[in-house]
Design a protein around this motif. Structure first.
Motif: not given
Length: 253
Positions: A109-115, A158-163, A185-193
């Motif tokens: 997910g491209d973003g910071d998880a709140l929890e 560093r990238h604000h990405v969560a696995k 947290m839109p998924l990396i590479g998602d061309r719609i969302y």
């Protein structure tokens, strides 16, 4: 490996588990002429040279008809369950609907998880064509509740990405992808969302974020109760090479 993009993991007279690569359809669709995992399996089992295999697994040389139980998006990789008779299919779909069918995914997910873990609950509604999904926060006529559980496995600060390890409770079209985006947290590479990926796709010559060409989503685990024996079966799939390479880039390796 029964096709360049498909591995047969498990087979018996009731069901098969296959592991598909991104790019291969799960099931045939009206608008796609490309072959699907269902058709690849059918071709493999029904090949004239496969008579001994059919007799061994099905007790007959008659043609075998694989039946879909669930599906994965074309560009989502991972494991898929397929039935071989109506009773087995009914039993497996009943497990899906009662949430006893375990489906876990790995996503980036491209973003910071709140929890560190949590549950996404939203209402999804397909358009009249049954193609585009709309997300709603309140129950509405014609909408279905989508429930997704997630746990953060690793943070690439560093990238604000969560696995993420994600477990589906319900399984609606694009459920993980649209809910991840709605919760920041839109998924990396998602061309719609994923807005940044959408922009890059729309600009000729633009580089995709992190150089990843599809949604970073992999169906990693399936757990079912066998429709005949009642035995619990668990299948797992390692994340594919493109996602392994993505993880290395995120770590700066």
């Amino acid at each position: 490996r029964i096709h360049p993009k498909l591995v047969l993991v498990y087979l018996d007279s009731d069901l098969a588990i296959v592991d598909k690569e991104a790019g291969l359809l799960s099931v045939p669709t009206e608008n796609q002429a490309k072959i699907s995992a269902l058709e690849v399996l059918s071709n493999y089992l029904n090949d004239p040279r496969g008579e001994a295999t059919r007799r061994s697994f099905f007790g007959t040389a008659d043609i075998v008809k694989p039946l879909p139980v669930h599906r994965l998006d074309q560009y989502t990789s991972g494991i898929l369950c397929i039935a071989f008779n109506d009773d087995a299919r009914r039993h497996l779909i009943k497990q899906l609907r009662s949430h006893d069918f375990l489906r876990e995914y790995i996503a980036y997910g491209d973003g910071d998880a709140l929890e560190s873990k949590g549950t996404w609950r939203n209402y999804l509604q397909l358009d009249e064509r049954g193609y585009d999904q709309q997300l709603l926060n309140e129950p509405t006529e014609g909408a279905t509740e989508a429930v997704t559980h997630y746990q953060v496995e690793e943070v690439f600060a560093r990238h604000h990405v969560a696995k993420l390890r994600i477990r589906l409770e319900t399984g609606l079209k694009h459920q993980i992808r649209i809910q991840a985006a709605a919760h920041g947290m839109p998924l990396i590479g998602d061309r719609i969302y994923h807005p940044s990926t959408q922009k890059a796709v729309g600009k000729k010559g633009a580089k995709l974020p992190y150089g990843f060409k599809r949604q970073a989503l992999h169906a990693a685990t399936i757990g079912v109760v066998h429709p005949s024996s009642g035995k619990k079966l668990l299948f797992q799939s390692r994340i594919p090479v493109d996602m392994q390479e993505l993880e290395k880039r995120l770590r700066g390796e």
